[in-house]
Every structure is written in structure tokens, then in C-alpha cells.
Design a protein around this motif. Structure first.
Motif, short mmCIF file in Angstrom:
data_model
loop_
_atom_site.label_atom_id
_atom_site.label_comp_id
_atom_site.label_asym_id
_atom_site.label_seq_id
_atom_site.Cartn_x
_atom_site.Cartn_y
_atom_site.Cartn_z
N GLY A 72 0.80 -1.21 0.00
CA GLY A 72 0.00 0.00 0.00
C GLY A 72 0.84 1.27 0.00
O GLY A 72 0.35 2.34 0.34
N LEU A 73 2.10 1.16 -0.37
CA LEU A 73 2.99 2.31 -0.35
C LEU A 73 3.10 3.02 -1.69
O LEU A 73 3.52 4.18 -1.75
N THR A 74 2.75 2.33 -2.77
CA THR A 74 2.84 2.92 -4.10
C THR A 74 1.58 2.60 -4.88
O THR A 74 0.87 1.63 -4.58
N PRO A 75 1.28 3.41 -5.90
CA PRO A 75 0.12 3.09 -6.74
C PRO A 75 0.38 1.84 -7.56
O PRO A 75 1.51 1.33 -7.60
N THR A 76 -0.64 1.37 -8.21
CA THR A 76 -0.48 0.20 -9.08
C THR A 76 0.65 0.46 -10.06
O THR A 76 0.63 1.47 -10.76
N PRO A 77 1.64 -0.42 -10.09
CA PRO A 77 2.76 -0.17 -10.99
C PRO A 77 2.36 -0.19 -12.45
O PRO A 77 3.03 0.39 -13.29
N GLY A 78 1.24 -0.81 -12.78
CA GLY A 78 0.82 -0.86 -14.18
C GLY A 78 1.75 -1.73 -14.99
O GLY A 78 2.60 -2.44 -14.48
N ARG A 79 1.58 -1.63 -16.28
CA ARG A 79 2.42 -2.43 -17.18
C ARG A 79 3.57 -1.55 -17.62
O ARG A 79 3.39 -0.57 -18.33
N SER A 80 4.76 -1.87 -17.19
CA SER A 80 5.91 -1.09 -17.61
C SER A 80 6.94 -2.01 -18.23
O SER A 80 7.02 -3.18 -17.89
N THR A 81 7.66 -1.48 -19.13
CA THR A 81 8.72 -2.23 -19.79
C THR A 81 10.03 -1.55 -19.45
O THR A 81 10.25 -0.41 -19.80
N LEU A 82 10.88 -2.26 -18.76
CA LEU A 82 12.21 -1.75 -18.50
C LEU A 82 13.03 -2.14 -19.71
O LEU A 82 13.24 -3.31 -20.00
N SER A 83 13.44 -1.17 -20.44
CA SER A 83 14.12 -1.37 -21.72
C SER A 83 15.35 -2.25 -21.60
O SER A 83 16.02 -2.28 -20.57
N ASP A 84 15.66 -2.95 -22.67
CA ASP A 84 16.90 -3.71 -22.72
C ASP A 84 18.10 -2.79 -22.84
O ASP A 84 19.22 -3.18 -22.57
N SER A 85 17.86 -1.55 -23.24
CA SER A 85 18.93 -0.57 -23.33
C SER A 85 19.23 -0.05 -21.94
O SER A 85 18.33 0.34 -21.21
N PRO A 86 20.51 -0.02 -21.52
CA PRO A 86 20.82 0.49 -20.20
C PRO A 86 20.59 2.00 -20.08
O PRO A 86 20.66 2.55 -19.01
N ASN A 87 20.28 2.66 -21.18
CA ASN A 87 20.09 4.11 -21.16
C ASN A 87 18.62 4.52 -21.13
O ASN A 87 18.33 5.68 -21.20
N GLN A 88 17.70 3.57 -21.05
CA GLN A 88 16.32 3.97 -21.25
C GLN A 88 15.37 3.09 -20.45
O GLN A 88 15.52 1.89 -20.37
N ILE A 89 14.37 3.72 -19.85
CA ILE A 89 13.25 3.01 -19.21
C ILE A 89 12.00 3.51 -19.91
O ILE A 89 11.76 4.70 -19.99
N ARG A 90 11.21 2.60 -20.43
CA ARG A 90 9.98 2.98 -21.13
C ARG A 90 8.78 2.56 -20.28
O ARG A 90 8.83 1.59 -19.56
N THR A 91 7.71 3.32 -20.38
CA THR A 91 6.46 2.93 -19.75
C THR A 91 5.43 2.66 -20.82
O THR A 91 5.32 3.40 -21.77
N ALA A 92 4.73 1.58 -20.67
CA ALA A 92 3.74 1.22 -21.68
C ALA A 92 2.36 1.58 -21.20
O ALA A 92 2.10 1.77 -20.06
#
Length: 92
Positions: A72-92
Motif C-alpha cells: 500500500g505504499l505505491t500506486p499500481t505499478p501498471g504495465r511497464s517495460t524496463l528497456s533492454d537498453s541500459p540508457n532507457q526506461i519505457r512505460t507502456a
């Protein structure tokens, strides 16, 4: 954002490649720390995992978000994609 991530990554890599110079710089801001202790402290946060946390790190972030939500500490994380690139985090 990718350009900024690349600059940050290059900066971290530079500090890893020139570790003792980075420690000497950080000591100017340290309180009551000698070089070995500062090096150990910095090494906890600036290391090869900082450059690329890999599949294991991405799984750890997903688990952290899941546990935070379950507690109960954070909202629903939802569907996220942590990119295979070490330079990028994407959210879907």
C-alpha cells in the motif's frame, strides 16, 4: 532523453575509470571520512550496476514496485517495460 542518459552514463564510466581522482574530489565534501572509507561508501552507489543493471536489476525493480504496491505504499505499478537498453526506461 536518450542523449541525456548517454551523457550521464559516460560521466559515471569516466568516474569508474578514474576512481581515485573521483574519490579525491568527493573527499572535499565528506565529513570525517578518510580515503578508504569514502571509496567504500562511493562504491556502494557508483559501480558496474550503475552503468547497466541488466536483466537481474530489471527484475529487482519490478519486484520492488510489486512489493511497494502490495504494502500500500505505491500506486499500481501498471504495465511497464524496463528497456533492454541500459540508457532507457519505457512505460507502456
Amino acid at each position: 532523453m536518450t542523449a541525456l542518459a548517454g551523457i550521464v552514463k559516460a560521466s559515471i564510466q569516466y568516474s569508474l575509470d578514474h576512481r581515485w581522482q573521483a574519490v579525491a574530489h568527493a573527499l572535499r565534501y565528506a565529513r570525517d571520512m578518510d580515503s578508504p572509507l569514502a571509496d567504500r561508501f562511493i562504491g556502494m552507489y557508483v559501480n558496474e550496476w550503475t552503468i547497466d543493471y541488466g536483466d537481474k536489476g530489471r527484475q529487482a525493480v519490478r519486484e520492488l514496485l510489486r512489493r511497494g504496491h502490495e504494502a500500500g505504499l505505491t500506486p499500481t505499478p501498471g504495465r511497464s517495460t524496463l528497456s533492454d537498453s541500459p540508457n532507457q526506461i519505457r512505460t507502456a
